[in-house]
Design an enzyme around this catalytic site. Sequence first.
Site, short mmCIF file in Angstrom:
data_model
loop_
_atom_site.label_atom_id
_atom_site.label_comp_id
_atom_site.label_asym_id
_atom_site.label_seq_id
_atom_site.Cartn_x
_atom_site.Cartn_y
_atom_site.Cartn_z
N TYR A 1 6.78 5.87 1.30
CA TYR A 1 5.57 5.49 1.09
C TYR A 1 4.87 4.91 2.28
O TYR A 1 5.77 3.91 2.79
CB TYR A 1 5.31 4.46 -0.11
N SER B 1 -3.32 -7.54 4.30
CA SER B 1 -3.25 -6.33 3.54
C SER B 1 -4.32 -6.45 2.47
O SER B 1 -4.21 -7.36 1.72
CB SER B 1 -1.97 -5.78 2.91
N ARG C 1 -4.11 5.08 -2.04
CA ARG C 1 -4.59 5.23 -0.56
C ARG C 1 -5.18 6.49 -0.26
O ARG C 1 -4.77 7.57 -0.93
CB ARG C 1 -3.32 5.07 0.31
#
Length: 583
Positions: free
Chosen positions: A198, A249, A365
Amino acid sequence: MTTKLSALQRWVDEVAARTQPETIHWCTGSDDEYQQLVDLMVEDGTLSPLNQETYPNCYLHLSDPTDVARVEHLTYVCTEEPDDAGPNNNWMSPADGHARVDALFDGAMQGRTMYVIPYCMGPITSPYSRCGVEITDSPYVVVNMKLMTRMGSAALERIERDGKFVRGLHSTGDLDPERRFIMHFPDELYIKSIGSGYGGNALLGKKCHALRIASWQARSEGWMAEHMLIMGIENPEGETHYIACAFPSACGKTNLAMLIPPHSMPGWKIHTLGDDIAWLHFDDDGCLRAINPESGYFGVVPGTNEETNKNAYDMITRDTIFTNVARTEDNEPWWEGKADGKPAYDWRGQPYDPSQGKAAHPNSRFTVAATNNPSYSELADAPEGVPISAIVFGGRRKRLAPLVYEARDWKHGVLVGASAGSETTAAAIGEVGVIRRDPMAMKPFCGYNFGDYWRHWLSLEERSDKLPKIFHVNWFRQDDDGNFLWPGFGENLRVLKWIIDRCEDRVGARETPIGYLPEPDDIDTAELDISAETMRVLSSVDLDRWRIENAHFATYLDSFGERVPQELRDEHERVASELDKAS
Ligand code: GTP
Ligand code: SPV
Ligand code: MN
């Protein structure tokens, strides 16, 4: 293919001997290579094509459900002295770190192809760029690296010229979280990552190289590697200012970097340089300049729509790899916050059932090349980068931080960055929504002791009298019902305008113990449905809360012991006494 750089050839041979791949593929970075790897992954089910009429060249990857975000608790910085990694990192000695992962790499690539990916972080011709080579057994990593970095033959040529490169060894392993480690060996410029496929765990050019290893290199070489977007803001007179913003983030970097100006600001234009990482260097005139080491985006999907982020919404309708989103009956990607369509299958590939949680994973994402972004700056490939007028810190603070404030000077600005905190998000495994200290948005990414890092920030003041001004913003203030007080997204440009006006001495400000705040009327709210009372709340300082915050930060500073620069402690004391005086 092979290489004429013997150090690289030796390393590839050595890794192959340990991991025992069936074949070795040196990546050229060509479009054909990309398509062949995509086809291979479609064949074996790693990718599925999305609706090719409405989403041409778009593919969906569903990762293992236990492998959906960065794993900070399994991420280590391996230095001889634990104090060099600091309390902000997990530490292991280099010998133990290597032993721990090397055992897992033994035979890890049997029956698989080993890909060798030469890449360049930054424009190929920039003196500020740095190169690396990632070895991986994941074709998903290769295609993501192709979209996000300058990788392949041109990078290899530069590596052969430079003779120096960061080594990144990655294997997806068996995805068992018990055998998952992301190890950094800064002294050796070496990264070893196993057990995750990931994002930031596996695309080693990104957080591992361009932040953790680069921040270490930057300290010794006199520059900075930061978790910052870079954007140009052009006013109707055609004047462009560049700013770099550090938010943790999933706190709004991608959205801000490509925002669309509100209707009430005709003639304004945004130029995106980068959405996640900035490398900052002084030029010969003492001006701080930024390059984006990346050339693509690995962005948060949920919340993206035509209202919030039209540039992103448009750019991900083609040539995009989606990871862990949902799908509609028509095989289009779907996520929470998308206005049209409805989910038929969730991010695990199961028929969508609202009782089983969200359709798209909160950390789903998109991966897309930056050239797809309509607002991508013409200067993104400029080897000298762009001059930075302002550095902006930020985060998610429901209650505390005002919409915007400015630090008094550089030293105070370093304190503002160092004392930043934010609510945690789904970008890393762990609890979501709890406040944690996140200095300069670098908590997960600084490759060395924060005490030394703050010293490095403070030291820049001796090197230039043209340093950028420092600000703090908060788009995430909420009312008691959990509604955001500020509309955010494109409207954030109103705040950026104030920031630039401050840099140019075009507007005044109100001095408070935490810094300079705008007068409520100085942020233009034309055409916004926002009350004067809300603007007052957004631009006020709750002294009691700030005193508590300041005391928490003092405890946090203490945890870094003697490494904390005295200058930073003094600055903190100064603010504490200002807060006491004002209360
Ligand atoms: P990383 O890629 O993890 O480093 O995240 P990022 O900082 O680039 O965050 P991003 O722009 O992807 O935004 C994360 C989430 O915050 C998305 O769901 C956005 O829709 C939401 N968001 C971004 N900007 C704003 C804003 O101004 N206001 C509000 N309310 N939400 C925002
Ligand atoms: C982040 O978590 O800050 C990201 C995504 O940008 S990842 O590449 O996974 O680190
Ligand atoms: Mn990020």
